[in-house]
Structures are given as C-alpha cells and as structure tokens.
Design a protein around this motif. Structure first.
Motif, PDB file in Angstrom:
ATOM      1  N   UNK A 141      69.807   6.987  21.967  1.00 32.10           N
ATOM      2  CA  UNK A 141      69.085   6.925  23.113  1.00 32.10           C
ATOM      3  C   UNK A 141      68.342   7.676  23.881  1.00 32.10           C
ATOM      4  N   UNK A 142      68.858   8.996  23.935  1.00 36.34           N
ATOM      5  CA  UNK A 142      68.034  10.281  24.219  1.00 36.34           C
ATOM      6  C   UNK A 142      66.822  10.310  23.612  1.00 36.34           C
ATOM      7  N   UNK A 143      66.992  10.236  22.118  1.00 31.69           N
ATOM      8  CA  UNK A 143      65.836  10.472  21.458  1.00 31.69           C
ATOM      9  C   UNK A 143      64.776   9.459  21.759  1.00 31.69           C
ATOM     10  N   UNK A 144      65.168   8.120  21.866  1.00 34.01           N
ATOM     11  CA  UNK A 144      64.114   7.199  22.325  1.00 34.01           C
ATOM     12  C   UNK A 144      63.457   7.407  23.337  1.00 34.01           C
ATOM     13  N   UNK A 145      64.105   7.996  24.371  1.00 33.59           N
ATOM     14  CA  UNK A 145      63.680   8.128  25.725  1.00 33.59           C
ATOM     15  C   UNK A 145      62.804   9.279  25.739  1.00 33.59           C
ATOM     16  N   UNK A 146      63.224  10.306  24.958  1.00 34.80           N
ATOM     17  CA  UNK A 146      62.311  11.506  24.830  1.00 34.80           C
ATOM     18  C   UNK A 146      60.774  10.972  24.377  1.00 34.80           C
ATOM     19  N   UNK A 147      60.716  10.122  23.280  1.00 37.85           N
ATOM     20  CA  UNK A 147      59.510   9.602  22.646  1.00 37.85           C
ATOM     21  C   UNK A 147      58.857   8.684  23.664  1.00 37.85           C
ATOM     22  N   UNK A 148      59.574   8.102  24.616  1.00 34.35           N
ATOM     23  CA  UNK A 148      58.895   7.004  25.428  1.00 34.35           C
ATOM     24  C   UNK A 148      58.135   7.938  26.627  1.00 34.35           C
ATOM     25  N   UNK A 149      59.215   9.060  27.128  1.00 36.07           N
ATOM     26  CA  UNK A 149      58.299  10.004  28.050  1.00 36.07           C
ATOM     27  C   UNK A 149      57.217  10.690  27.731  1.00 36.07           C
ATOM     28  N   UNK A 150      57.249  11.113  26.526  1.00 37.17           N
ATOM     29  CA  UNK A 150      56.147  11.683  25.861  1.00 37.17           C
ATOM     30  C   UNK A 150      54.997  10.542  25.806  1.00 37.17           C
ATOM     31  N   UNK A 151      54.858   9.486  25.448  1.00 42.13           N
ATOM     32  CA  UNK A 151      54.212   8.305  25.626  1.00 42.13           C
ATOM     33  C   UNK A 151      53.423   8.250  26.550  1.00 42.13           C
ATOM     34  N   UNK A 152      54.316   8.209  27.838  1.00 44.61           N
ATOM     35  CA  UNK A 152      53.821   7.992  29.157  1.00 44.61           C
ATOM     36  C   UNK A 152      52.905   9.251  29.479  1.00 44.61           C
ATOM     37  N   UNK A 153      53.082  10.341  29.075  1.00 42.12           N
ATOM     38  CA  UNK A 153      52.094  11.327  29.037  1.00 42.12           C
ATOM     39  C   UNK A 153      51.041  11.076  28.774  1.00 42.12           C
TER      40      UNK A 153
END
Length: 256
Positions: free
Chosen positions: A211-223
């Motif tokens: 879940x932390x890995x998925x969240x990191x990718x989603x946060x990067x995509x927001x940027x």
C-alpha cells in the motif's frame, strides 16, 4: 468469458469462481453515448491512456475529489471499469442503473467479503476494477489511504494503475458539486505498479508495504499531473460535508 474459460487461478484463496460477474453490456456498449452526453456539458481530457494495459486484469487506483470521479473513471478510461461504489447509492432507480452499469456496491461500515470477491472475479477474468483508496471524497491528496488496491494487486498479480482526477470539484465546492458547463476535467494515468502475486497467507505487513508503494506512485503522479495540466487539487471539503468513512480497507477476514 465463461467460468470454464477463466484461468485456474480463480480457485486460489480467496476463491471467486462462484461469484457472479457484474453486468457488462451497458458498461461496455453504453460508453460512446455516455461520453457524448457528458461532453455536451463539460470537457474531459485523458492523459497517458497508453499506460493502461490493453488486456488482462487491472486495478485502477484513483484519488477522490468529487461526485463525478466514479462515472468518469468508468466511462472515459481506455477500457471499461467496474468501480467500487458505496452501497448507499444502490437504492431506487439510481441503484438499478448502477447495477445495470456493472458497478460494485461496497458496504463501508461492515465486513463486506462480497465486494472483495466480486472485484477478484472481475480482475481474474481479465477485467478492470476501479477503487478509491481514500475511501471518500475529499482533498484528493491521499492523506487517508485504504489498503484495498494493494490487496487486490497482491492477490491477483494484476498491475495497479495510478489515476489522478482534477477538475471534478472546484476549490471550495461541496460534496455534491459537479463541473459547470464548459469546465474541463483531467484524467491522468500513471505507469502500472506490479506488486507480484503473493499466495495465501498474505501478512498485514506485506499488504501495508504494498500500500505504501502504491501511495508513493500516486503521490508522484499528482505532482506530474499538476505540471502536465497546470492545475491543482481543490483543497479540503467545506466544514461539515466530509463523509463518515471507517478506516478499514478491503482485507478478507481470516487472513493474518
């Protein structure tokens, strides 16, 4: 695709081969007309559609800022998406319509193995499931993050595709607000995250790390989406309009 044609993996724990597949005909056949109707009111721009796998099971994990996020994810994604939708909406004519459109009801305030197994049935059968890890409409900044998307990715081995939605709620807008006439909504798709199939028993630590890995990718995509579109998230909901949402996630009972 018939049950007999499904891959043997459907009998893995948790089993989903006995679960009925959500309806497909309107979700698949009605998308062109739905796109035409929506675009008569506001524009929709789809960015990096090529990042969504064309075939095979997939989990689309999106931020959640507005009322229209679910319908737009199902209608404008490169392929039809069966989106998890709160069960409270499955009443009356709207409920019948959502069922006909193949959306998956989720009982958020109680243990709901049916929703989990239905999602597994779709993904194992080569379809796409949409899920909002935040669990409710809000600022879209992933401050809350349920474990369901990562769990589905671990169980099935299907890629988890990050999605960022911008423009379905204006800054300061309430929970029921929708884009105004002539407004534009952006859907930005990220590179798939492959977690790798993890056979039962799956530990809480494995799901948490995924879940932390998925969240990191989603946060990067927001940027990335901010730079790509030149726009930003709408900010928090107005006081008193934030929905209740138990912080549980989609983990089947009986797994460690």
């Amino acid at each position: 695709m018939s049950d007999r044609a499904l891959p043997a993996v459907v009998v893995d724990v948790p089993r989903s081969d006995h679960v009925a597949h959500p309806r497909r005909w309107l979700l698949h056949g009605g998308r062109p007309a739905s796109r035409w109707l929506i675009r008569r009111r506001f524009g929709v721009r789809v960015h990096h559609a090529e990042r969504v796998p064309r075939r095979g099971g997939a989990v689309l994990a999106s931020n959640h800022i507005g009322f229209m996020d679910g319908p737009l994810l199902s209608i404008f994604s490169p392929r039809p998406v069966h989106t998890l939708t709160k069960a409270e909406m499955f009443v009356g004519p709207l409920g019948a319509f959502l069922t006909t459109c193949g959306q998956v009801p989720l009982h958020r305030f109680e243990y709901d193995p049916a929703a989990v197994r239905t999602c597994l049935r779709v993904v194992r059968g080569g379809g796409a499931v949409g899920i909002f890890p935040e669990g409710r409409r809000g600022g879209g900044d992933l401050q809350r993050f349920h474990r369901g998307a990562a769990y589905l990715g671990l169980v099935t081995g299907a890629p988890v595709v990050p999605v960022v939605v911008l423009g379905t709620r204006a800054p300061g807008g309430g929970a029921a607000s929708i884009p105004g006439r002539g407004d534009v909504v952006d859907l930005v798709y990220g590179e798939p995250v492959t977690l790798g199939a993890t056979r039962w028993p799956r530990t809480r630590e494995q799901v948490a790390d995924a879940s932390l890995l998925v969240r990191e990718h989603m946060l990067a995509l927001i940027d990335e989406a901010r730079v790509l579109t030149g726009r930003d998230l709408p900010g928090p909901m107005p006081p008193g309009e934030l929905e209740d949402d138990p912080y549980t996630g989609l983990i089947l009972r009986g797994e460690p």
